[in-house]
Design a protein around this motif. Structure first.
Motif, PDB file in Angstrom:
ATOM      1  N   GLU A  33      -0.782  -9.461  21.622  1.00  0.00           N
ATOM      2  CA  GLU A  33      -1.273 -10.820  21.405  1.00  0.00           C
ATOM      3  C   GLU A  33      -1.338 -11.132  19.907  1.00  0.00           C
ATOM      4  O   GLU A  33      -1.260 -10.235  19.070  1.00  0.00           O
ATOM      5  CB  GLU A  33      -2.634 -11.008  22.067  1.00  0.00           C
ATOM      6  N   LYS A  34      -1.522 -12.419  19.596  1.00  0.00           N
ATOM      7  CA  LYS A  34      -1.581 -12.814  18.190  1.00  0.00           C
ATOM      8  C   LYS A  34      -2.783 -12.177  17.500  1.00  0.00           C
ATOM      9  O   LYS A  34      -3.762 -11.807  18.155  1.00  0.00           O
ATOM     10  CB  LYS A  34      -1.591 -14.330  18.042  1.00  0.00           C
ATOM     11  N   ARG A  35      -2.650 -12.043  16.188  1.00  0.00           N
ATOM     12  CA  ARG A  35      -3.685 -11.458  15.324  1.00  0.00           C
ATOM     13  C   ARG A  35      -4.096 -10.056  15.751  1.00  0.00           C
ATOM     14  O   ARG A  35      -5.269  -9.698  15.760  1.00  0.00           O
ATOM     15  CB  ARG A  35      -4.895 -12.365  15.221  1.00  0.00           C
ATOM     16  N   SER A  36      -3.105  -9.238  16.086  1.00  0.00           N
ATOM     17  CA  SER A  36      -3.355  -7.839  16.436  1.00  0.00           C
ATOM     18  C   SER A  36      -3.077  -6.954  15.224  1.00  0.00           C
ATOM     19  O   SER A  36      -2.098  -7.161  14.517  1.00  0.00           O
ATOM     20  CB  SER A  36      -2.420  -7.396  17.574  1.00  0.00           C
ATOM     21  N   LEU A  37      -3.931  -5.967  14.991  1.00  0.00           N
ATOM     22  CA  LEU A  37      -3.673  -4.933  14.004  1.00  0.00           C
ATOM     23  C   LEU A  37      -3.171  -3.723  14.772  1.00  0.00           C
ATOM     24  O   LEU A  37      -3.896  -3.159  15.603  1.00  0.00           O
ATOM     25  CB  LEU A  37      -4.929  -4.577  13.210  1.00  0.00           C
ATOM     26  N   LEU A  38      -1.911  -3.353  14.510  1.00  0.00           N
ATOM     27  CA  LEU A  38      -1.258  -2.276  15.245  1.00  0.00           C
ATOM     28  C   LEU A  38      -1.004  -1.099  14.315  1.00  0.00           C
ATOM     29  O   LEU A  38      -0.456  -1.277  13.221  1.00  0.00           O
ATOM     30  CB  LEU A  38       0.083  -2.765  15.810  1.00  0.00           C
ATOM     31  N   VAL A  39      -1.384   0.087  14.737  1.00  0.00           N
ATOM     32  CA  VAL A  39      -1.160   1.287  13.926  1.00  0.00           C
ATOM     33  C   VAL A  39      -0.791   2.451  14.826  1.00  0.00           C
ATOM     34  O   VAL A  39      -1.132   2.477  16.006  1.00  0.00           O
ATOM     35  CB  VAL A  39      -2.406   1.662  13.071  1.00  0.00           C
ATOM     36  N   LYS A  44      -0.754   1.263  18.557  1.00  0.00           N
ATOM     37  CA  LYS A  44      -1.862   0.817  19.411  1.00  0.00           C
ATOM     38  C   LYS A  44      -2.605  -0.285  18.680  1.00  0.00           C
ATOM     39  O   LYS A  44      -2.733  -0.269  17.459  1.00  0.00           O
ATOM     40  CB  LYS A  44      -2.817   1.977  19.684  1.00  0.00           C
ATOM     41  N   ARG A  45      -3.109  -1.229  19.458  1.00  0.00           N
ATOM     42  CA  ARG A  45      -3.911  -2.314  18.890  1.00  0.00           C
ATOM     43  C   ARG A  45      -5.305  -1.759  18.618  1.00  0.00           C
ATOM     44  O   ARG A  45      -5.972  -1.270  19.528  1.00  0.00           O
ATOM     45  CB  ARG A  45      -3.981  -3.477  19.867  1.00  0.00           C
ATOM     46  N   VAL A  46      -5.737  -1.836  17.348  1.00  0.00           N
ATOM     47  CA  VAL A  46      -7.039  -1.266  17.015  1.00  0.00           C
ATOM     48  C   VAL A  46      -8.121  -2.320  16.792  1.00  0.00           C
ATOM     49  O   VAL A  46      -9.305  -2.023  16.932  1.00  0.00           O
ATOM     50  CB  VAL A  46      -6.961  -0.327  15.787  1.00  0.00           C
ATOM     51  N   ARG A  47      -7.708  -3.541  16.436  1.00  0.00           N
ATOM     52  CA  ARG A  47      -8.688  -4.615  16.259  1.00  0.00           C
ATOM     53  C   ARG A  47      -7.973  -5.929  16.028  1.00  0.00           C
ATOM     54  O   ARG A  47      -6.750  -5.967  15.890  1.00  0.00           O
ATOM     55  CB  ARG A  47      -9.644  -4.317  15.113  1.00  0.00           C
ATOM     56  N   ASP A  48      -8.755  -6.998  15.961  1.00  0.00           N
ATOM     57  CA  ASP A  48      -8.227  -8.312  15.592  1.00  0.00           C
ATOM     58  C   ASP A  48      -7.990  -8.367  14.082  1.00  0.00           C
ATOM     59  O   ASP A  48      -8.713  -7.734  13.311  1.00  0.00           O
ATOM     60  CB  ASP A  48      -9.227  -9.426  15.933  1.00  0.00           C
ATOM     61  N   VAL A  49      -6.993  -9.132  13.674  1.00  0.00           N
ATOM     62  CA  VAL A  49      -6.793  -9.446  12.258  1.00  0.00           C
ATOM     63  C   VAL A  49      -7.768 -10.568  11.919  1.00  0.00           C
ATOM     64  O   VAL A  49      -7.833 -11.575  12.618  1.00  0.00           O
ATOM     65  CB  VAL A  49      -5.335  -9.882  11.996  1.00  0.00           C
ATOM     66  N   THR A  50      -8.530 -10.401  10.842  1.00  0.00           N
ATOM     67  CA  THR A  50      -9.556 -11.378  10.465  1.00  0.00           C
ATOM     68  C   THR A  50      -9.017 -12.401   9.466  1.00  0.00           C
ATOM     69  O   THR A  50      -7.948 -12.210   8.873  1.00  0.00           O
ATOM     70  CB  THR A  50     -10.757 -10.660   9.819  1.00  0.00           C
ATOM     71  N   GLU A  51      -9.775 -13.456   9.273  1.00  0.00           N
ATOM     72  CA  GLU A  51      -9.436 -14.444   8.241  1.00  0.00           C
ATOM     73  C   GLU A  51      -9.371 -13.780   6.877  1.00  0.00           C
ATOM     74  O   GLU A  51      -8.506 -14.091   6.061  1.00  0.00           O
ATOM     75  CB  GLU A  51     -10.465 -15.575   8.226  1.00  0.00           C
TER      76      GLU A  51
END
Length: 86
Positions: A33-39, A44-51
């Motif tokens: 999904e949008k604003r995913s932090l992948l590592v 794996k998606r570890v959290r949302d990307v913040t402003e």
């Protein structure tokens, strides 16, 4: 933003404003999904990307472009001073 050394394989979908960490391996056909932090490997998606993340990325992107222009101008000047051609 796709980090250095990352590999995004066939039919993977990475949502808008996402960040793929350096050396991550995004498996074929995975959808994030949008604003995913992948590592990681596999990614794996570890959290949302913040402003705050997005603001920092844009700041450094702008600085990178400015530095590139500054260095290109310096090289062109050096070439001219030394009677060379690019």
């Amino acid at each position: 933003l796709i980090g250095m050394g990352s590999c995004v394989l066939n039919r993977a979908v990475i949502g808008e404003e996402s960040i793929v960490g350096a050396a991550a391996l995004v498996a074929p056909g995975k959808i994030y999904e949008k604003r995913s932090l992948l590592v990681g490997n596999p990614a794996k998606r570890v959290r949302d990307v913040t402003e705050s993340d997005l603001k920092e990325i844009n700041f450094y992107k702008d600085e990178y472009v400015k530095n590139g222009a500054r260095h290109a101008a310096a090289i062109a000047e050096w070439v001219k001073e030394n009677g060379l051609r690019l």
